[in-house]
Scaffold this motif. Structure first.
Motif, mmCIF file in Angstrom:
data_model
loop_
_atom_site.group_PDB
_atom_site.id
_atom_site.type_symbol
_atom_site.label_atom_id
_atom_site.label_comp_id
_atom_site.label_asym_id
_atom_site.label_seq_id
_atom_site.Cartn_x
_atom_site.Cartn_y
_atom_site.Cartn_z
ATOM 1 N N SER A 8 53.910 -32.553 19.343
ATOM 2 C CA SER A 8 52.556 -33.042 19.072
ATOM 3 C C SER A 8 51.506 -31.950 19.221
ATOM 4 O O SER A 8 50.362 -32.144 18.832
ATOM 5 C CB SER A 8 52.227 -34.229 19.976
ATOM 6 O OG SER A 8 52.388 -33.889 21.331
ATOM 7 N N ALA A 44 55.555 -28.756 22.732
ATOM 8 C CA ALA A 44 55.834 -30.127 22.321
ATOM 9 C C ALA A 44 55.466 -30.279 20.853
ATOM 10 O O ALA A 44 54.534 -29.640 20.362
ATOM 11 C CB ALA A 44 55.022 -31.107 23.169
ATOM 12 N N ALA A 97 51.510 -30.626 15.333
ATOM 13 C CA ALA A 97 51.565 -31.573 14.215
ATOM 14 C C ALA A 97 50.431 -32.572 14.371
ATOM 15 O O ALA A 97 50.093 -32.957 15.500
ATOM 16 C CB ALA A 97 52.914 -32.287 14.175
ATOM 17 N N TRP A 98 49.836 -32.978 13.255
ATOM 18 C CA TRP A 98 48.664 -33.850 13.282
ATOM 19 C C TRP A 98 48.806 -34.908 12.197
ATOM 20 O O TRP A 98 49.215 -34.599 11.072
ATOM 21 C CB TRP A 98 47.395 -33.038 13.009
ATOM 22 C CG TRP A 98 47.254 -31.852 13.902
ATOM 23 C CD1 TRP A 98 46.578 -31.798 15.083
ATOM 24 C CD2 TRP A 98 47.813 -30.550 13.723
ATOM 25 N NE1 TRP A 98 46.676 -30.546 15.644
ATOM 26 C CE2 TRP A 98 47.428 -29.759 14.827
ATOM 27 C CE3 TRP A 98 48.610 -29.961 12.731
ATOM 28 C CZ2 TRP A 98 47.812 -28.425 14.964
ATOM 29 C CZ3 TRP A 98 48.995 -28.635 12.878
ATOM 30 C CH2 TRP A 98 48.595 -27.883 13.978
ATOM 31 N N SER A 117 46.470 -37.838 20.460
ATOM 32 C CA SER A 117 47.003 -36.639 19.833
ATOM 33 C C SER A 117 48.464 -36.744 19.428
ATOM 34 O O SER A 117 48.936 -35.957 18.634
ATOM 35 C CB SER A 117 46.845 -35.463 20.786
ATOM 36 O OG SER A 117 47.494 -35.762 21.996
ATOM 37 N N SER A 177 57.125 -34.329 27.017
ATOM 38 C CA SER A 177 57.340 -33.190 27.915
ATOM 39 C C SER A 177 56.228 -33.052 28.950
ATOM 40 O O SER A 177 56.365 -32.278 29.892
ATOM 41 C CB SER A 177 57.480 -31.893 27.121
ATOM 42 O OG SER A 177 56.355 -31.696 26.289
ATOM 43 N N LEU A 203 52.678 -39.156 16.109
ATOM 44 C CA LEU A 203 53.704 -38.693 15.181
ATOM 45 C C LEU A 203 54.788 -39.746 15.029
ATOM 46 O O LEU A 203 55.262 -40.302 16.009
ATOM 47 C CB LEU A 203 54.341 -37.401 15.693
ATOM 48 C CG LEU A 203 53.379 -36.285 16.091
ATOM 49 C CD1 LEU A 203 54.158 -35.069 16.519
ATOM 50 C CD2 LEU A 203 52.418 -35.966 14.965
#
Lengths: 423, 423
Positions: free
Chosen positions: B57, B55, B60-61, A409, A57, A412
């Motif tokens: 990310s 987003a 979430a990590w 970062s 995004s 995922l």
């Protein structure tokens, strides 16, 4: 709005299609812009989504939101399957259609596998957000599986990443994956040494980055090798399978193969029944119209027109934007009664490629820059060209974070069908 | 590390599991943490991914990255399918296994459909990143299809969004979708008036937000109604289909149905062969161990223990973290020879829920806050609990942008299989 107003239909909201819409502002036309996705994608940074540096995004924006202030523009999410050029209609997959007075085809390209479509399940091309997230999943999963693998040979295959194609995208993927493996990940794993991961860049031609000078390409090659990328030149890939690639008479075992070696244009030439070049691009006339169809323009990856040192104009964002600008001007002149053909002239602003997060090469023609200064110039240029302030801030934040902390970062593993509780 | 060191195996890296790992720092143990995903997810903000505000990310990590400095911890990406409690082994889907001395099951829950699994294809639960992106796709696609729909009835169904379940998640989804439709989207469309979209929140019980006081719930209901949410109380859903829901003897035509009405715990009780409650949670002993298995703890949504006004401890993040803390302390005491059972005591810090981007309700017990001040407190609290500085900056940027511009940045329709060029 009245149907008697000249109707421009633009298929594809990439750099070229969107530029046509922007440059037609104020013209006495109504516009329909059609795309099979709901967003405009900043393709030059897509490799950073694939390598866990950016979120999708941050480099994609809803098309209809970008055009919300332009009341004369209608945005449609639809898949185009054919053009009825006799009746001047664009036909949709779902049976719908829309009529045009002028049509602009800016429908882009897809990965092409040198005629080996059977390789497709094993190699990851990079054209869509889904492609990028799939590549990210495959790369990250390979490290996860290696961490649990007890067989040495299988572990080595899981830690081998092959990138086919030594153009900018291949170089950028290889450099970033090398940094990920050799700099970002080592502390995160217990059973594997990610610094031993092999990143192999394969180019069939005699050198990488053929669009750059030999000096700059040699500099980039040395910089990649410092990051630990193995570069294999002059030998094409013979086969791709679930177990790796066959190349130079050898089988190289690998579980992740990324494809940056070639693209094939959308089927616009078939829709129009006009000649195409080897990459399926419509052989455009000098004014960017399709042969025999002065009211249809083919721009970006959809068309092929000479104009860069005797070669076709390259399939890069600035070229598509220049073509979009040219077509919009032609449309406006025609509406004023000036129908003289206006040949498109390409101005090459420069070539850029990054090698990891510390180095880049830039060839502006009149000046050539390499190293960290080029990297910062590259970064600033790309942030400048992002579409809104929020994205500029978000991408700048992500990059500064990577630069300062070494932590990417967006690591995922998502989009795995089995892990969704929904169909 | 020697195998003679006490081995703690934690299944699930949500709030509870991760807290056990954090609180065991410095203890004479080695730890293996297992999750079927590679990331820890900040569930309380997942609805904002589903509604195009954040987003994935940003919330979430990667688990192994969070634990990279803890050399005694091994992180495994694996799917647990059973527990062999006689041999003290955790069994994986792929045939692997790992032995434990102490086992912590923090495996969470999934959406549950009141025993109507046949509704699953039509209703979107919200537990995973994939769920959130699927909901986002369905909601945004519904507006896109409505823009092209010519039949009034079908268009109305495409512009009707039903949320089942009036707890915090249902309220937050309804409020955000109402803002999206009524405030963010109107200028983007030409053929539909997104301000006429219907957002219907259905709750079988007599009021929304049963965990809050009547006053606060009534305030939230009025705030939702001001945003244009229709609230239907006291009548359960009878059927869910491709065409909408049956409810109160009526069929309400809708193409998007979201599910926030109930969850069912993971099959931990089956794995252990111990009694479960109506939501499949293991009936835990007061010290959070599983009946008959003092070396196995069940925390978060996996276990059920009384302790909140005579009711079970609620399935929220702070409760899971308190339980993780308690279990870590118990493990450390046992290793020092103190095996006396220590009953868990829950301290309810407060309940929070937002209604759109301008209002929230907070019940700290000793003080109750509502309105814009509550919203800012809610926002600051959630940013504070995000795991790293980058995420805090990124989420703050996204929220300020939404607040200032009204533009939700993550409005991408992705994860559509047909649109990927990769398998």
């Amino acid at each position: 709005m009245s149907d008697s107003i000249h109707h421009v239909v633009i298929v594809g909201a990439g750099f070229g299609g969107l530029e046509v819409a922007h440059r037609l502002a104020g013209a006495p036309v109504r516009i329909t812009i059609i795309d099979q996705r709901n967003y405009h994608l900043f393709q030059p940074l897509l490799y950073q989504v694939a390598t866990a540096s950016l979120a999708a995004s941050e480099i994609a924006w809803p098309i209809r939101h970008l055009l919300r202030e332009r009341k004369e523009i209608t945005t449609l999410l639809a898949v185009v399957t054919d053009i009825d050029s006799a009746d001047k209609r664009v036909l949709f997959e779902d049976g719908g259609a829309v009529s045009y007075d002028t049509l602009v085809l800016a429908t882009g390209a897809q990965p092409a596998y040198f005629g080996h479509d059977e390789w497709k399940p094993y190699v990851g091309g990079l054209k869509t957000v889904e492609d990028a997230i799939t590549i990210r999943r495959r790369v990250l999963l390979s490290f996860e599986r290696a961490e649990r693998e007890t067989d040495d040979e299988r572990r080595a295959a899981l830690l081998t990443f092959i990138i086919v194609g030594g153009g900018s995208t291949g170089v950028e993927l290889a450099g970033t994956i090398a940094e990920l493996a050799h700099e970002n990940l080592p502390k995160d794993f217990r059973h594997i040494d990610t610094q031993k991961a092999r990143i192999i860049l394969i180019e069939a031609g005699p050198r990488i980055l053929p669009d750059f000078t030999k000096d700059l390409a040699a500099y980039a090659q040395a910089a990649l090798e410092r990051l630990g990328v193995e570069i294999e030149l002059g030998r094409p890939v013979r086969d791709c399978t679930d177990n790796g690639i066959v190349f130079d008479g050898r089988n190289v075992a690998a579980k992740v193969i990324l494809w940056a070696a070639g693209v094939r244009a959308s089927p616009a030439a078939d829709w129009l029944g006009v000649p195409a070049d080897h990459a399926n691009r419509v052989k455009a006339k000098p004014d960017l119209s399709a042969p025999g169809h002065p009211e249809i323009f083919v721009i970006g990856d959809t068309g092929s027109v000479d104009g860069w040192h005797g070669k076709p104009v390259p399939g890069i964002a600035p070229a598509a934007k220049q073509q979009g600008h040219h077509v919009a001007t032609t449309i406006k002149l025609r509406l004023r009664g000036d129908s003289a053909p206006r040949p498109f002239r390409y101005k090459h602003a420069g070539s850029l490629a990054t090698i990891g997060k510390r180095s880049a090469i830039i060839d502006f023609g009149w000046i050539r820059i390499r190293g960290w200064l080029a990297w910062w110039l590259w970064g600033l240029t790309h942030i400048y060209f992002l579409i809104d302030v929020r994205s500029r801030l978000a991408v700048a934040l992500s990059w500064l974070w990577i630069y300062a902390s070494g932590d990417r970062s967006a690591r995922l593993i998502t989009q795995d069908e089995q892990r969704s509780t929904l169909p």
